[in-house]
Enzyme design. Sequence first.
Site, PDB file in Angstrom:
ATOM      1  N   LYS A 120     -12.688   6.154  -2.405  1.00  0.00           N
ATOM      2  CA  LYS A 120     -11.875   6.442  -1.217  1.00  0.00           C
ATOM      3  C   LYS A 120     -11.765   7.952  -1.052  1.00  0.00           C
ATOM      4  CE  LYS A 120      -7.395   5.244   0.808  1.00  0.00           C
ATOM      5  NZ  LYS A 120      -6.071   4.632   0.557  1.00  0.00           N
ATOM      6  N   HIS A 144      -9.919   9.500   1.404  1.00  0.00           N
ATOM      7  CA  HIS A 144      -8.720   9.892   2.129  1.00  0.00           C
ATOM      8  C   HIS A 144      -7.502   9.316   1.418  1.00  0.00           C
ATOM      9  CE1 HIS A 144      -9.879   5.929   3.675  1.00  0.00           C
ATOM     10  NE2 HIS A 144      -8.600   5.741   3.914  1.00  0.00           N
TER      11      HIS A 144
END
Length: 218
Positions: free
Chosen positions: A102, A104
Amino acid sequence: MTYKQQFIKFMVENGVLKFGEFTLKSGRKAPYFINTGNYKSGAQLAKLGEYYAQCIAENKIEAETLVGPAYKGIPLAVATAVSLAEKFGKDLNYCFDRKEVKDHGEGGLFVGKQLADGEKVIIIEDVMTSGKALREILPKLKASADVEVAGMVISVDRMERGLESNLSAVQEVYKEFGVKVYSIVTMADIIEAIETGVIEGKEYLAKMKEYRKTYGVD
């Protein structure tokens, strides 16, 4: 009954452990089959967590965090963490890996406990056929932090040699990575459970023993 005998009975009652004639992915014809996909209810998961927690407690595996490799290991690690807290008074952290990093929000490879250098972890999985899950999760763990893998816990050790080795998958990963694999039960335990009448299946005993003699390791 011991918790091992209870677990074998639990697998049979829930259609996870079956006897008959099955062609495995390896091409071998086996007199038994383990289908963990038949676990699908909250009550089953709660009991599974208890058996995993008992295995950890019995083998005195010390760690701070449980790691559940995506995807099957995720509910198992969570259920085990709950059971360790409720039944054994051990409040361990848990985490699981993402299939994609991921980029963000909080980011990272893992959801749950963010791993730190020197942290002791236990990897929780269902069964081990080739050691693929361990080979996939170890690089992710090491990329996240310099953790110490205290062990891996699985439900059943088939005690069966690989296609290209005289070692079982459990023995191979120990030789390759130095990770000790603990199982709630082994194939020898299942054979003994049939012999002692814990579960039905005496008509399959001869084939079970012949299969062990042909493909088994100690």
